[in-house]
Design an enzyme around this catalytic site. Structure first.
Site, mmCIF file in Angstrom:
data_model
loop_
_atom_site.group_PDB
_atom_site.id
_atom_site.type_symbol
_atom_site.label_atom_id
_atom_site.label_comp_id
_atom_site.label_asym_id
_atom_site.label_seq_id
_atom_site.Cartn_x
_atom_site.Cartn_y
_atom_site.Cartn_z
ATOM 1 N N LYS A 86 -11.878 35.610 32.930
ATOM 2 C CA LYS A 86 -12.744 35.877 31.787
ATOM 3 C C LYS A 86 -13.250 34.567 31.183
ATOM 4 C CE LYS A 86 -10.924 40.384 30.424
ATOM 5 N NZ LYS A 86 -10.398 41.182 29.302
ATOM 6 N N ARG B 125 -17.145 33.254 30.897
ATOM 7 C CA ARG B 125 -17.730 32.719 29.661
ATOM 8 C C ARG B 125 -18.411 31.381 29.920
ATOM 9 N NH1 ARG B 125 -14.154 33.029 24.228
ATOM 10 N NH2 ARG B 125 -14.338 35.265 23.837
#
Length: 182
Positions: free
Chosen positions: A67, A71
């Protein structure tokens, strides 16, 4: 086919799951966004804890690392985005007192999570326990401030919602016990 779909919309909200295979699919969405060039807002699938401020053990560690990489990819490509951090949901973890495998409310027994090694549990339970370890042992839900330069507090976005504190929530869970004791 993905590129054609991306060209037809202004906003993409990814609701892919948290397993590594589905998270990896988000990189294809990001590449399609870059190629299409028309997206005004992208909301990646990361509803939960901030992947850049957690320190979970495996198996959740790999998911949070992915994750965080997603980003960074979004930032590197300068894609307009919104990261939604809902942290843990108090109505999931708090009533279970960290025991992800049981149904609340708990009134009879409480188990203690050992040293945080969740590897011997079934896969979904291992993931839940590794997050519980991150929350209850490492304190990742309370080790940072929400400031105007980095985020917006939900209570400011939705002042009409009647929020309750964790203490009030715990009191609501414990009221059946208190009633029986009196």
């Amino acid at each position: 086919m993905l590129l054609e779909a991306v060209k037809k919309v202004d906003v993409i909200i990814s609701t892919l799951g948290s397993d590594p295979v589905q998270l990896e699919l988000q990189t294809k969405i990001i590449k399609a966004i870059m190629e299409a060039g028309n997206i005004k807002r992208f909301i990646p699938s990361e509803f939960g804890m901030d992947p850049e401020r957690v320190s979970p053990v495996e198996p959740a560690k790999t998911v949070f690392m992915m994750k965080a990489q997603i980003r960074q990819m979004i930032r590197n490509y300068n894609i307009p985005h919104t990261f939604i951090r809902s942290h843990i949901f108090q109505n999931f973890y708090i009533p279970r007192l960290g025991q992800a495998e049981i149904s609340p409310p708990i009134y009879d027994t409480v188990g203690i999570i050992g040293d945080g090694d969740a590897q011997g549990s079934p896969p979904s339970l291992s993931f839940q326990l590794s997050i519980a370890y991150s929350v209850y042992i490492n304190g990742v839900q309370s080790n940072f401030n929400i400031g105007p330069s980095s985020a917006v507090e939900a209570t400011e976005l939705y002042p009409e919602v009647d929020y309750i504190t964790v203490d009030e929530f715990m009191d609501s869970l414990l009221s059946p016990i208190k009633d029986n004791l009196e």
